[in-house]
Enzyme design. Structure first.
Site, short mmCIF file in Angstrom:
data_model
loop_
_atom_site.label_atom_id
_atom_site.label_comp_id
_atom_site.label_asym_id
_atom_site.label_seq_id
_atom_site.Cartn_x
_atom_site.Cartn_y
_atom_site.Cartn_z
N TYR A 1 0.42 12.60 7.97
CA TYR A 1 -0.62 11.75 8.59
C TYR A 1 -1.82 12.60 9.01
CZ TYR A 1 -2.71 8.51 12.00
OH TYR A 1 -3.58 7.69 12.71
N SER B 1 -8.47 9.80 12.96
CA SER B 1 -7.57 10.00 14.11
C SER B 1 -7.80 11.41 14.66
CB SER B 1 -6.11 9.89 13.66
OG SER B 1 -5.24 10.41 14.65
P1 NAP Z 1 -1.51 -1.61 13.57
O1 NAP Z 1 -1.58 -2.32 14.87
O2 NAP Z 1 -0.17 -1.27 12.98
O3 NAP Z 1 -2.33 -2.47 12.51
C1 NAP Z 1 -2.36 -2.02 11.18
C2 NAP Z 1 -3.15 -3.01 10.38
O4 NAP Z 1 -3.20 -2.52 9.01
C3 NAP Z 1 -2.51 -4.38 10.34
O5 NAP Z 1 -3.51 -5.36 10.35
C4 NAP Z 1 -1.78 -4.37 8.98
O6 NAP Z 1 -1.72 -5.66 8.43
C5 NAP Z 1 -2.71 -3.53 8.15
N1 NAP Z 1 -2.10 -2.93 6.97
C6 NAP Z 1 -0.99 -2.13 6.92
N2 NAP Z 1 -0.72 -1.82 5.63
C7 NAP Z 1 -1.68 -2.42 4.88
C8 NAP Z 1 -1.96 -2.47 3.49
N3 NAP Z 1 -1.20 -1.83 2.59
N4 NAP Z 1 -3.01 -3.21 3.06
C9 NAP Z 1 -3.80 -3.87 3.94
N5 NAP Z 1 -3.59 -3.86 5.28
C10 NAP Z 1 -2.55 -3.14 5.73
O7 NAP Z 1 -2.31 -0.23 13.61
P2 NAP Z 1 -3.36 0.28 14.69
O8 NAP Z 1 -2.62 0.99 15.76
O9 NAP Z 1 -4.30 -0.81 15.05
O10 NAP Z 1 -4.12 1.39 13.83
C11 NAP Z 1 -5.24 1.03 13.04
C12 NAP Z 1 -5.88 2.29 12.47
O11 NAP Z 1 -6.23 3.18 13.52
C13 NAP Z 1 -4.98 3.08 11.52
O12 NAP Z 1 -5.74 3.65 10.49
C14 NAP Z 1 -4.43 4.18 12.41
O13 NAP Z 1 -4.05 5.31 11.69
C15 NAP Z 1 -5.65 4.44 13.28
N6 NAP Z 1 -5.32 5.06 14.56
C16 NAP Z 1 -4.52 4.43 15.44
C17 NAP Z 1 -4.18 5.04 16.63
C18 NAP Z 1 -3.29 4.37 17.65
O14 NAP Z 1 -2.82 5.08 18.55
N7 NAP Z 1 -3.07 3.05 17.57
C19 NAP Z 1 -4.70 6.31 16.92
C20 NAP Z 1 -5.53 6.94 16.00
C21 NAP Z 1 -5.83 6.30 14.81
P3 NAP Z 1 -0.33 -6.37 7.99
O15 NAP Z 1 0.51 -6.49 9.21
O16 NAP Z 1 -0.77 -7.66 7.43
O17 NAP Z 1 0.28 -5.46 6.96
#
Ligand code: NAP
Length: 250
Positions: free
Chosen positions: A155, A142
């Site tokens: 984080y 991130s």
């Molecule tokens: P998201 O929509 O909340 O999706 C998170 C995913 O991780 C879901 O598929 C969830 O599955 C899974 N997950 C959560 N806890 C878990 C666990 N203990 N074991 C296995 N799977 C788990 O998140 P996102 O926004 O797509 O973000 C994805 C990644 O990108 C993260 O690492 C986040 O830090 C990074 N990121 C995101 C952003 C942003 O703005 N969106 C920016 C920078 C970085 P379940 O629902 O089945 O638990």
């Protein structure tokens, strides 16, 4: 197709960025392991979507925070597909809380989900990649791990850890034919991001801090993830790429 006949495991691919990366990898010819911890229906939908493209896919419930779950997930991958070429460490969460209020429990939760998970999954995946002397690991970090984010100290520390982890592991695993790279997204429009970040903060961020003037979309991360996973990136390891509309440009 850039990932023809490769097998890719994308952690947290039931929803959000991970799901889009998994679908894009399938479009490029890969067979997929869809990992989830709670969202079973969404994971099964992703599997169906991939199978409809003519690829193989299976959903595996496993918490990336638990070594036993992670080892079982990799073992299932080997039983089903007999190989693992690509690991995308995507599962993660980004809670917001002022630093003064962070408890030990808050700290440990974030470290387990956002940093320890990357260690556990990479170690398990490398154990099966090593004998074949080929593999690509793509870590979703991130911009918080590059420049820090207000009310996201644990984080930011975890994602900074993912970036340093990626570089150190890239050095150690290069002689084994395994490449490790990281992608550092800015704020990306997923359901979680839109619920976590207050509207006013998003408006200020896109207006004053992001040169391209808007949030990113999950589809705007996937091209780089596919490229880094593919043989086109065979001379690239230990790198960190920001995908953030110019937010961290210097
Ligand atoms: P998201 O929509 O909340 O999706 C998170 C995913 O991780 C879901 O598929 C969830 O599955 C899974 N997950 C959560 N806890 C878990 C666990 N203990 N074991 C296995 N799977 C788990 O998140 P996102 O926004 O797509 O973000 C994805 C990644 O990108 C993260 O690492 C986040 O830090 C990074 N990121 C995101 C952003 C942003 O703005 N969106 C920016 C920078 C970085 P379940 O629902 O089945 O638990």
């Amino acid at each position: 197709m850039r990932l023809q006949n490769k097998v890719a495991l994308v952690t947290g691919s039931s929803r959000g960025i991970g799901r889009q990366i998994a679908l894009a990898m399938a479009r490029e010819g890969a067979n997929l392991v869809i990992n989830y911890s709670r969202s079973e229906d969404a994971a099964l939908e992703a599997v169906k979507e991939i199978q409809a493209m003519g690829r193989e896919a299976m959903a595996v419930k496993a918490s990336v925070k638990k070594r036993s779950d992670v080892e079982k997930m990799v073992a299932r991958t080997m039983e089903e597909f007999g190989r693992l070429d690509v690991l995308v460490n995507n599962a993660g969460g980004f809670p917001i809380k002022p630093f003064a209020l962070i408890t030990d429990e808050d700290w440990d939760k974030v470290m387990d989900l956002d940093l320890k998970s990357v260690f556990l999954c990479s170690q398990a995946a490398m154990a099966v990649m090593r004998p074949k002397k080929i593999g690509s690991i793509v870590n979703i970090a991130s911009v918080s791990g590059l420049v820090g984010a207000v009310s996201m100290v644990p984080y930011s520390a975890a994602k900074g850890g993912v970036i340093a982890f990626s570089k150190a592991l890239a050095r150690e695993s290069a002689p084994m034919g395994i490449r490790v790279n990281a992608i550092a997204p800015g704020i990306i429009e997923t359901d979680t991001a839109l619920s976590v970040f207050p509207e006013g903060a998003i408006k200020a961020y896109t207006t004053y801090q992001v040169p391209l003037g808007r949030l990113g979309r999950p589809e705007e991360i996937v091209g780089l993830a596919v490229f880094l996973a593919s043989d086109e990136a065979s001379y690239i390891t230990g790198q960190v790429y920001a995908v953030d509309g110019g937010f961290t440009m210097q």
